[in-house]
Design an enzyme around this catalytic site. Structure first.
Site, PDB file in Angstrom:
ATOM      1  N   LYS A   1       0.730  -1.326  -0.084  1.00 15.20           N
ATOM      2  CA  LYS A   1      -0.137   0.065  -0.082  1.00 15.20           C
ATOM      3  C   LYS A   1       0.969   1.390  -0.084  1.00 15.20           C
ATOM      4  O   LYS A   1       0.554   2.083  -0.675  1.00 15.20           O
ATOM      5  CB  LYS A   1      -0.871   0.084   1.229  1.00 15.20           C
ATOM      6  CG  LYS A   1      -2.092   0.887   1.534  1.00 15.20           C
ATOM      7  CD  LYS A   1      -3.109   0.412   2.195  1.00 15.20           C
ATOM      8  CE  LYS A   1      -2.158   0.073   3.791  1.00 15.20           C
ATOM      9  NZ  LYS A   1      -2.581   1.324   4.622  1.00 15.20           N
TER      10      LYS A   1
ATOM     11  N   ARG B   1      -9.841   4.662   9.363  1.00 16.18           N
ATOM     12  CA  ARG B   1      -9.818   3.162  10.061  1.00 16.18           C
ATOM     13  C   ARG B   1     -11.070   2.667  10.353  1.00 16.18           C
ATOM     14  O   ARG B   1     -11.163   1.582  10.741  1.00 16.18           O
ATOM     15  CB  ARG B   1      -8.896   3.445  11.296  1.00 16.18           C
ATOM     16  CG  ARG B   1      -7.413   3.692  10.986  1.00 16.18           C
ATOM     17  CD  ARG B   1      -6.753   3.367  12.401  1.00 16.18           C
ATOM     18  NE  ARG B   1      -6.377   2.256  12.500  1.00 16.18           N
ATOM     19  CZ  ARG B   1      -5.054   1.890  12.413  1.00 16.18           C
ATOM     20  NH1 ARG B   1      -4.389   2.646  12.002  1.00 16.18           N
ATOM     21  NH2 ARG B   1      -4.741   0.635  12.413  1.00 16.18           N
TER      22      ARG B   1
ATOM     23  N   ARG C   1      10.449 -11.457   8.299  1.00 12.82           N
ATOM     24  CA  ARG C   1      11.012  -9.973   8.745  1.00 12.82           C
ATOM     25  C   ARG C   1      12.207 -10.310   9.755  1.00 12.82           C
ATOM     26  O   ARG C   1      11.839 -10.849  10.705  1.00 12.82           O
ATOM     27  CB  ARG C   1      10.262  -8.959   9.093  1.00 12.82           C
ATOM     28  CG  ARG C   1       9.512  -8.537   7.950  1.00 12.82           C
ATOM     29  CD  ARG C   1       9.019  -7.165   7.959  1.00 12.82           C
ATOM     30  NE  ARG C   1       8.340  -6.534   9.137  1.00 12.82           N
ATOM     31  CZ  ARG C   1       7.841  -5.336   9.106  1.00 12.82           C
ATOM     32  NH1 ARG C   1       8.029  -4.537   8.188  1.00 12.82           N
ATOM     33  NH2 ARG C   1       7.478  -4.822  10.528  1.00 12.82           N
TER      34      ARG C   1
ATOM     35  N   ARG D   1      11.372  -9.374  15.564  1.00 10.37           N
ATOM     36  CA  ARG D   1      10.626  -8.724  16.493  1.00 10.37           C
ATOM     37  C   ARG D   1       9.247  -9.350  16.947  1.00 10.37           C
ATOM     38  O   ARG D   1       8.823 -10.257  16.131  1.00 10.37           O
ATOM     39  CB  ARG D   1      10.158  -7.280  16.056  1.00 10.37           C
ATOM     40  CG  ARG D   1      11.351  -6.371  15.916  1.00 10.37           C
ATOM     41  CD  ARG D   1      10.919  -5.082  15.023  1.00 10.37           C
ATOM     42  NE  ARG D   1       9.531  -4.887  15.439  1.00 10.37           N
ATOM     43  CZ  ARG D   1       8.904  -4.102  14.883  1.00 10.37           C
ATOM     44  NH1 ARG D   1       9.331  -3.148  13.897  1.00 10.37           N
ATOM     45  NH2 ARG D   1       7.759  -3.651  15.015  1.00 10.37           N
TER      46      ARG D   1
ATOM     47  N   ARG E   1      -2.923  -8.893  14.700  1.00 10.17           N
ATOM     48  CA  ARG E   1      -2.988  -7.658  13.817  1.00 10.17           C
ATOM     49  C   ARG E   1      -3.854  -7.728  12.698  1.00 10.17           C
ATOM     50  O   ARG E   1      -4.845  -6.796  12.396  1.00 10.17           O
ATOM     51  CB  ARG E   1      -1.754  -7.305  13.340  1.00 10.17           C
ATOM     52  CG  ARG E   1      -0.944  -6.331  14.387  1.00 10.17           C
ATOM     53  CD  ARG E   1       0.030  -5.550  13.714  1.00 10.17           C
ATOM     54  NE  ARG E   1       0.863  -5.962  12.602  1.00 10.17           N
ATOM     55  CZ  ARG E   1       2.107  -6.406  12.866  1.00 10.17           C
ATOM     56  NH1 ARG E   1       2.438  -6.559  14.099  1.00 10.17           N
ATOM     57  NH2 ARG E   1       2.879  -6.992  11.955  1.00 10.17           N
TER      58      ARG E   1
END
Ligand SMILES: [Zn+2]
Length: 223
Positions: free
Chosen positions: A26, A101, A135, A170, A181
């Site tokens: 995005k 949102r 990641r 992380r 999420r």
């Protein structure tokens, strides 16, 4: 790739909202659209940071919430977005990334301006998970460079190319956290998708394509 001429965008006002999950590309698309259409790329994160840095009243309020780990209330976010959209560079349009949102924010936005398109850059959950769980972040706080073992690995496994420190995953990028999420994302976004679909301005774009092709599809969708 055949793109419309610059003049096309000059005579068209473009007020665009970008929806889509994290890691769906995005941000990259927002940047491309912003450059092509010569309209600012606006994210609430940037607005927050700018106001905090400049020490505005709203900036102080925002940082008091963030410091407590509380989500900035809609009322405050709305006010900041409204002020940003009144700035001169928005007169030919803008691209909003990360706002609205929820329905409250969407209704507020409709009360202050007329949105032309809501673009949903869509990728399946399992692709979001694949992209995020790969990641690895540099443990050196001054470097903090991010790699991805699936898409952009470091040259030496587990070591940072730039500073040589170890890489780690992380907590945010662990599968459980990613799933959480995504759940929040879907809960927030599904009503928005429905909202803009009902208004007839929703454009769904397949994000599972090369960056250039996604961009091309967006440009044809907003013609
Ligand atoms: Zn490093």
């Amino acid at each position: 790739m055949q793109l419309p001429p610059e003049a096309y965008f000059k005579k068209h006002k473009m007020k665009i909202i970008l929806l889509g999950p994290q890691a769906g590309g995005k941000g990259t698309q927002a940047k491309l659209i912003s450059e092509k259409n010569n309209i600012p790329h606006i994210s609430t994160g940037d607005i927050f940071r700018k106001n905090i840095k400049e020490g505005t009243e709203l900036g102080k309020l925002v940082s008091s919430y963030l410091n407590k780990g509380i989500l900035v209330p809609d009322k405050v976010t709305n006010k900041l977005v409204e002020a940003r959209l009144k700035e001169g560079d928005c007169r030919n349009g803008f691209i909003l990334d990360g706002y609205p949102r929820n329905i409250e924010q969407a209704e507020f936005l409709d009360s202050i301006t007329k949105i032309d398109f809501a673009i949903d850059v869509n990728i399946p959950d399992k692709e979001v998970i694949f992209r995020l769980e790969g990641r690895k972040t540099c443990t050196n706080k001054k470097c903090s460079r991010i790699y991805n073992i699936n898409t952009s690995p470091s040259k030496e496994e587990g070591k940072c190319d730039k500073c040589g420190a170890d890489l780690y995953q992380r907590d945010d990028d662990k599968p459980g956290a990613i799933k959480k999420r995504l759940e929040i994302y879907h809960n927030e976004t599904s009503p928005l998708i429905f909202y803009y679909k009902k208004k007839g301005i929703l454009k769904r774009i397949n994000g599972m394509q090369p960056i250039e092709k996604v961009f091309e599809d967006i440009l044809s969708a907003i013609k």
